[in-house]
Design a protein around this motif. Structure first.
Motif, PDB file in Angstrom:
ATOM      1  N   GLY A 174       0.830  -1.204   0.000  1.00  0.00           N
ATOM      2  CA  GLY A 174       0.000   0.000   0.000  1.00  0.00           C
ATOM      3  C   GLY A 174       0.862   1.250   0.000  1.00  0.00           C
ATOM      4  O   GLY A 174       2.087   1.202   0.145  1.00  0.00           O
ATOM      5  N   GLN A 175       0.227   2.379  -0.185  1.00  0.00           N
ATOM      6  CA  GLN A 175       0.937   3.654  -0.259  1.00  0.00           C
ATOM      7  C   GLN A 175       1.514   4.039   1.095  1.00  0.00           C
ATOM      8  O   GLN A 175       1.154   3.473   2.138  1.00  0.00           O
ATOM      9  CB  GLN A 175      -0.008   4.756  -0.740  1.00  0.00           C
ATOM     10  CG  GLN A 175      -1.073   5.143   0.268  1.00  0.00           C
ATOM     11  CD  GLN A 175      -2.067   6.159  -0.276  1.00  0.00           C
ATOM     12  OE1 GLN A 175      -2.903   5.843  -1.091  1.00  0.00           O
ATOM     13  NE2 GLN A 175      -1.953   7.384   0.189  1.00  0.00           N
ATOM     14  N   ARG A 196       5.807  -0.733  -0.605  1.00  0.00           N
ATOM     15  CA  ARG A 196       4.962   0.128  -1.437  1.00  0.00           C
ATOM     16  C   ARG A 196       4.904  -0.376  -2.871  1.00  0.00           C
ATOM     17  O   ARG A 196       4.186   0.195  -3.698  1.00  0.00           O
ATOM     18  CB  ARG A 196       5.515   1.552  -1.436  1.00  0.00           C
ATOM     19  CG  ARG A 196       5.642   2.182  -0.059  1.00  0.00           C
ATOM     20  CD  ARG A 196       6.209   3.575  -0.141  1.00  0.00           C
ATOM     21  NE  ARG A 196       6.454   4.135   1.185  1.00  0.00           N
ATOM     22  CZ  ARG A 196       6.420   5.427   1.470  1.00  0.00           C
ATOM     23  NH1 ARG A 196       6.153   6.299   0.531  1.00  0.00           N
ATOM     24  NH2 ARG A 196       6.654   5.851   2.689  1.00  0.00           N
ATOM     25  N   GLY A 246      -3.633  -6.034   0.057  1.00  0.00           N
ATOM     26  CA  GLY A 246      -3.625  -4.606  -0.217  1.00  0.00           C
ATOM     27  C   GLY A 246      -4.234  -3.827   0.942  1.00  0.00           C
ATOM     28  O   GLY A 246      -5.432  -3.951   1.222  1.00  0.00           O
ATOM     29  N   SER A 268       1.804   2.137  -5.770  1.00  0.00           N
ATOM     30  CA  SER A 268       0.692   2.696  -4.986  1.00  0.00           C
ATOM     31  C   SER A 268       0.531   4.198  -5.171  1.00  0.00           C
ATOM     32  O   SER A 268      -0.035   4.875  -4.315  1.00  0.00           O
ATOM     33  CB  SER A 268       0.883   2.403  -3.489  1.00  0.00           C
ATOM     34  OG  SER A 268       1.205   1.067  -3.264  1.00  0.00           O
ATOM     35  N   LYS A 316      -4.191   4.542  -9.118  1.00  0.00           N
ATOM     36  CA  LYS A 316      -5.031   3.369  -9.324  1.00  0.00           C
ATOM     37  C   LYS A 316      -5.758   3.549 -10.654  1.00  0.00           C
ATOM     38  O   LYS A 316      -6.087   4.679 -11.031  1.00  0.00           O
ATOM     39  CB  LYS A 316      -6.065   3.209  -8.201  1.00  0.00           C
ATOM     40  CG  LYS A 316      -5.486   2.779  -6.871  1.00  0.00           C
ATOM     41  CD  LYS A 316      -6.590   2.599  -5.840  1.00  0.00           C
ATOM     42  CE  LYS A 316      -6.037   2.177  -4.492  1.00  0.00           C
ATOM     43  NZ  LYS A 316      -7.117   2.023  -3.489  1.00  0.00           N
TER      44      LYS A 316
END
Length: 544
Positions: A215-216, A328, A345, A476, A479
């Motif tokens: 994830g970011q 990330r 995620g 990330s 999207k």
């Protein structure tokens, strides 16, 4: 399921056993050995048969113990009290990961788990009194089966003192492994830990499983990794949580230090095993951990070289081991042959959880300030469920009045918060130069556009958007949802800020997207262009 870090422990160990002879000999010696090492152990002092129901005192002691030692002897199952103890112990193992250590004292483990010999005779007697299909007996059988399948110690005619020393050393090692601090306010964590436990498939002990949390920046990957680590680490022979791998592996010397920490966390509490170099560390990990069931968390990995140095192959670790990687970059995980269905995620908090987390930081219980709903909603809208932003902004706004909240929101619309921005910028800094340019184009112009249209525009500008958009998605930063480019508002703000920092003069920036900046630049360029034409005309007139 409660997080392990929140479990209250009053005792280091709980001793479950049956019989006065054991109390005076093996169990008595074990209890004294534990006591001498400072291991606070609960041992029931009652020697008489106590009936069917486990006492509240014992139930509380089991619930508040870190480790349960069950000494299975020949007549253990003849006591309903002992059967209630083992059932309660196994329930606590399931509910809060109580570490359960069985000692098979002159009985075969198959007798315990399969109800053979004395255990079959004892259970048959209980069934004759309580009924063949009694829920209580079924519960006891299930607990015995589960406990009999656990790894422990089996003593027939060996040296009891040697076994006792082995048990004490093992328990000391277990107690050295303490839970990690997860977060001041672990909002929304427990439900995700339940999902991760399922993905880890902890019941399977015949394989090594690697899992990724992706994830970011600021989304809560590390917090979640700490929570799942706390929840399951006592189920393994050894464990290690390697934090900040990206930051702590700038060169091979740093990687060697991480390899040493991994080995010493698992093998030698209180001592130090030296690693000569990265390749030597790889060999040592394989040799020393290849037969151990371990839990390893590699937090914030951003390069395959790090993974290959710390968890190169699943055969480096013993069967049943679990390796968790936070990153990330989803491509890094799949490149290391981590199955896509083992990649979790991590997503932003929903509106309810985001409001709860912000309130925890911004409105402590002792604060009496009342803030208008629209101001609170403004902060929530700015954070868009990002836990880092909610924590930073909530802490900043704590004990501030409405005027300061309003001023902060106005400022955030022009200047991103530095703490949040610096964390998000790490993903951008790791990109290739052409991918940085594509990212900045999307941040400034193309959020919400159809991907195929942006692809055409970028291709006409001599970029390679097919791989570029894929990389940004893996990192990330964007999207692509139903063919549309999406970007978190704070990431977009970070990109715009990067462009603004190129120069205080909009004319010297690489991109313009604000109406007033475009008008300002064009109007000044129009005046400059008009003056240039006027000068040229004067020169022309003077020559003719």
């Amino acid at each position: 399921m409660a997080s392990s870090s929140n479990t209250k422990t009053a005792y280091d160990a709980f001793l479950s056993f049956r019989g006065a002879d054991l109390r005076k000999n093996f169990v008595g010696h074990l209890y004294q050995a534990l006591k001498q090492k400072g291991i606070h152990t609960f041992r029931d002092n009652e020697e008489l048969e106590k009936g069917d129901e486990i006492s509240p005192v014992l139930m509380k002691a089991i619930e508040e113990s870190c480790i349960a030692i069950i000494v299975f002897s020949d007549d253990y199952a003849s006591s309903r009290w002992c059967l209630e103890e083992v059932a309660k112990i196994m329930e606590c193992r399931e509910a809060r990961n109580l570490t359960v250590l069985p000692v098979f004292y002159k009985v075969d483990p198959r007798e315990v788990r399969e109800g053979r010999n004395s255990y079959r005779r004892a259970l048959n007697k209980h069934e004759s009194k309580l009924g063949e299909n009694s829920e209580k007996v079924m519960r006891w059988k299930k607990a015995l089966f589960a406990a009999g399948n656990l790894s422990g110690w089996h003593l027939n005619d060996g040296d009891e003192s040697e076994l006792i020393q082995g048990i004490v050393i093992f328990i000391l090692t277990q107690l050295c492994r303490t839970p990690l601090h997860v977060a001041d306010y672990p909002v929304g964590i427990d439900s995700q830990v339940v999902k991760l436990r399922r993905m880890l498939n902890l019941e399977s002990t015949d394989d090594v499983l690697m899992m990724g949390l992706w994830g970011q920046g600021g989304i809560g990957k590390t917090t979640l990794a700490k929570a799942i680590y706390n929840d399951v680490f006592r189920l393994f022979e050894g464990s290690s949580f390697l934090a900040h791998v990206r930051e702590n592996s700038k060169n091979d010397k740093d990687l060697v230090a991480l390899q040493e920490k991994l080995l010493n966390d698992v093998l030698l509490p209180g001592k130090h095993l030296k690693v000569p170099n990265v390749d030597g560390g790889k060999k040592l990990i394989q040799q020393r951990l290849g037969r151990k069931r371990v839990l390893v968390v590699l937090d914030d990995v951003d390069d395959l070289h790090q993974l290959r140095a710390l968890a190169g192959k699943d055969k480096w670790f013993g069967d049943g081991s679990r390796i968790i990687v936070t990153t990330r970059d989803s491509h890094l995980l799949t490149s290391h042959e981590i199955d896509r269905d083992r990649v979790y995620g991590v997503t932003a908090l929903n509106d309810g959880k985001a409001r709860e987390l912000l309130s925890n930081y911004a409105f402590p219980t002792h604060q009496n300030l009342k803030i208008r709903t629209d101001l609170v909603n403004g902060v929530l809208d700015h954070a868009k469920g990002l836990p880092l932003a909610l924590e930073v902004l909530g802490s900043f706004l704590c004990n501030r009045g409405e005027a300061e909240w309003a001023s902060t929101l106005r400022r955030l619309s022009r200047f991103p918060n530095k703490t949040i921005n610096d964390v998000l910028k790490i993903s951008y800094m790791g990109l290739e130069e052409d991918h940085k340019e594509i990212f900045l184009h999307i941040a400034c112009f193309f959020k919400g556009w159809k991907a195929y249209y942006v692809d055409e525009i970028l291709y006409s500008c001599d970029f390679e958007p097919t791989i570029g958009l894929k990389v940004l998605s893996e990192r990330s930063l964007i999207k692509i949802n139903s063919g549309t480019l999406e970007m978190h508002d704070l990431i977009r703000s970070m990109g715009m800020h990067i462009v603004k920092q190129e120069s205080d003069d909009p004319r010297r920036r690489s991109r313009l997207w604000l109406y007033e900046d475009v008008v300002d630049v064009l109007s000044r360029d129009m005046v400059r262009f008009a003056n240039m034409i006027k000068t040229l005309l004067l020169i022309f007139d003077s020559n003719y």
